[in-house]
Design a protein around this motif. Structure first.
Motif, PDB file in Angstrom:
ATOM      1  N   GLY A  13     -27.323 114.298  -4.836  1.00 22.67           N
ATOM      2  CA  GLY A  13     -27.956 114.879  -6.018  1.00 22.67           C
ATOM      3  C   GLY A  13     -26.869 115.284  -6.989  1.00 22.67           C
ATOM      4  N   PRO A  14     -27.223 115.866  -8.114  1.00 23.92           N
ATOM      5  CA  PRO A  14     -26.207 116.253  -9.109  1.00 23.92           C
ATOM      6  C   PRO A  14     -25.167 117.234  -8.572  1.00 23.92           C
ATOM      7  CG  PRO A  14     -28.390 116.321 -10.074  1.00 23.92           C
ATOM      8  CD  PRO A  14     -28.588 116.129  -8.592  1.00 23.92           C
ATOM      9  N   ASP A  15     -25.561 118.093  -7.599  1.00 23.87           N
ATOM     10  CA  ASP A  15     -24.617 119.108  -7.118  1.00 23.87           C
ATOM     11  C   ASP A  15     -24.491 119.171  -5.598  1.00 23.87           C
ATOM     12  OD1 ASP A  15     -27.080 120.102  -6.462  1.00 23.87           O
ATOM     13  OD2 ASP A  15     -26.822 122.042  -7.448  1.00 23.87           O
ATOM     14  N   THR A  34     -16.750 114.667  -6.816  1.00 21.59           N
ATOM     15  CA  THR A  34     -16.768 114.356  -5.386  1.00 21.59           C
ATOM     16  C   THR A  34     -17.972 113.488  -5.061  1.00 21.59           C
ATOM     17  OG1 THR A  34     -15.709 116.493  -4.921  1.00 21.59           O
ATOM     18  CG2 THR A  34     -16.748 115.373  -3.063  1.00 21.59           C
ATOM     19  N   ILE A  35     -19.122 113.848  -5.627  1.00 25.17           N
ATOM     20  CA  ILE A  35     -20.346 113.074  -5.382  1.00 25.17           C
ATOM     21  C   ILE A  35     -20.196 111.648  -5.907  1.00 25.17           C
ATOM     22  CG2 ILE A  35     -22.809 112.897  -5.996  1.00 25.17           C
ATOM     23  CD1 ILE A  35     -22.797 116.017  -6.033  1.00 25.17           C
ATOM     24  N   GLY A  61     -18.268 121.139  -0.138  1.00 21.56           N
ATOM     25  CA  GLY A  61     -17.511 119.959   0.267  1.00 21.56           C
ATOM     26  C   GLY A  61     -16.554 119.464  -0.798  1.00 21.56           C
ATOM     27  N   PHE A  62     -15.450 118.857  -0.326  1.00 20.60           N
ATOM     28  CA  PHE A  62     -14.384 118.401  -1.219  1.00 20.60           C
ATOM     29  C   PHE A  62     -13.841 117.060  -0.753  1.00 20.60           C
ATOM     30  CE2 PHE A  62     -14.661 122.925  -0.764  1.00 20.60           C
ATOM     31  CZ  PHE A  62     -14.841 123.341  -2.069  1.00 20.60           C
ATOM     32  N   ALA A  63     -13.296 116.310  -1.707  1.00 18.76           N
ATOM     33  CA  ALA A  63     -12.774 114.983  -1.396  1.00 18.76           C
ATOM     34  C   ALA A  63     -11.572 115.056  -0.466  1.00 18.76           C
ATOM     35  CB  ALA A  63     -12.397 114.253  -2.685  1.00 18.76           C
ATOM     36  N   VAL A  88     -14.559 125.464 -11.426  1.00 26.79           N
ATOM     37  CA  VAL A  88     -13.179 125.194 -11.866  1.00 26.79           C
ATOM     38  C   VAL A  88     -12.769 123.795 -11.435  1.00 26.79           C
ATOM     39  CG1 VAL A  88     -10.751 125.839 -11.577  1.00 26.79           C
ATOM     40  CG2 VAL A  88     -12.487 127.629 -11.831  1.00 26.79           C
ATOM     41  N   LEU A  89     -13.098 123.437 -10.189  1.00 22.88           N
ATOM     42  CA  LEU A  89     -12.705 122.131  -9.655  1.00 22.88           C
ATOM     43  C   LEU A  89     -13.615 121.011 -10.150  1.00 22.88           C
ATOM     44  CD1 LEU A  89     -11.787 123.338  -6.075  1.00 22.88           C
ATOM     45  CD2 LEU A  89     -10.229 122.334  -7.746  1.00 22.88           C
ATOM     46  N   ALA A  90     -14.743 121.364 -10.741  1.00 22.71           N
ATOM     47  CA  ALA A  90     -15.602 120.346 -11.355  1.00 22.71           C
ATOM     48  C   ALA A  90     -15.051 119.937 -12.717  1.00 22.71           C
ATOM     49  CB  ALA A  90     -17.030 120.867 -11.506  1.00 22.71           C
ATOM     50  N   VAL A  91     -14.359 120.875 -13.376  1.00 22.90           N
ATOM     51  CA  VAL A  91     -13.819 120.616 -14.709  1.00 22.90           C
ATOM     52  C   VAL A  91     -12.393 120.074 -14.647  1.00 22.90           C
ATOM     53  CG1 VAL A  91     -13.145 121.713 -16.894  1.00 22.90           C
ATOM     54  CG2 VAL A  91     -15.307 122.335 -15.794  1.00 22.90           C
TER      55      VAL A  91
END
Length: 200
Positions: A13-15, A34-35, A61-63, A88-91
């Protein structure tokens, strides 16, 4: 503590993504970038951080382990919870976050929704000596080559369930907003998802 999960991706999903491990589907909160690298029906490995609250257990979760470690470090700063740390890690990429904190680049940090000038200054003050080595390069490895991002965003959108035509339209719309330095792929993907959300 669930340090990582490895299994088949059964939904995205989106998140978040659902990863089936030993017959159990684990819902993992992930940033769009990541998604974008996950494919339903394909195996995946995510570094994870379990956040325990009185009324919930949430798996983030993270890559890779580097992003996870930075996610946990960000939460040691005053006023930063898991959602803000993930934002922060999405941007920004982990290297771009480290560079921004090490160089006291509050302008870069305030690009994150939920972080104002004072919050950015607090992050710099509290984490500057703890962020670890900073990537050397004009963009701190935080940018993306101008020709690569459209295909990455297009594939991610199709992977999230939109049609190829919808993905193409969203990429074209986002491309019109890019002026000068190209933002990181997660930022561009988020813009595309926002645009498509209006048309659903």
């Amino acid at each position: 503590m669930i340090a990582s999960v490895r299994g088949t991706v059964t939904a995205t999903g989106p998140d978040h993504a659902v990863v089936e491990v030993g017959g159990i589907g684990l819902a993992v909160q992930c940033a769009p970038g990541t998604i974008a690298d996950l494919r339903v029906g394909q195996p995946a490995r995510l570094a994870t951080s379990l956040v325990v609250r009185e009324d919930s257990l949430t798996l983030y979760g993270f890559a890779d382990d580097d992003a996870k470690q930075l996610f946990e470090l960000l939460q040691t700063a005053s006023g930063v919870g898991p959602r803000l740390a993930q934002a922060v890690l999405a941007v920004h990429t982990p290297d771009a976050v480290r560079k921004a904190i090490a160089n006291a680049d509050t302008a870069a940090l305030t690009r994150v929704p939920g972080i104002g000038r004072k919050g950015a200054e607090r992050l710099v003050l509290e984490l500057r000596d703890r962020v670890g080595p900073v990537a050397i390069g004009p963009d701190g490895a935080g940018g993306v080559t101008a020709g690569a991002w459209p295909e990455q965003v297009r594939q991610a959108l199709v992977g999230l369930g939109w049609s190829a035509a919808q993905a193409e339209q969203a990429v074209a719309a986002v491309a019109e907003t890019v002026d000068g330095e190209t933002p990181p792929v997660p930022v561009l993907l988020k813009q595309a998802i926002r645009l498509l959300g209006r048309t659903r």
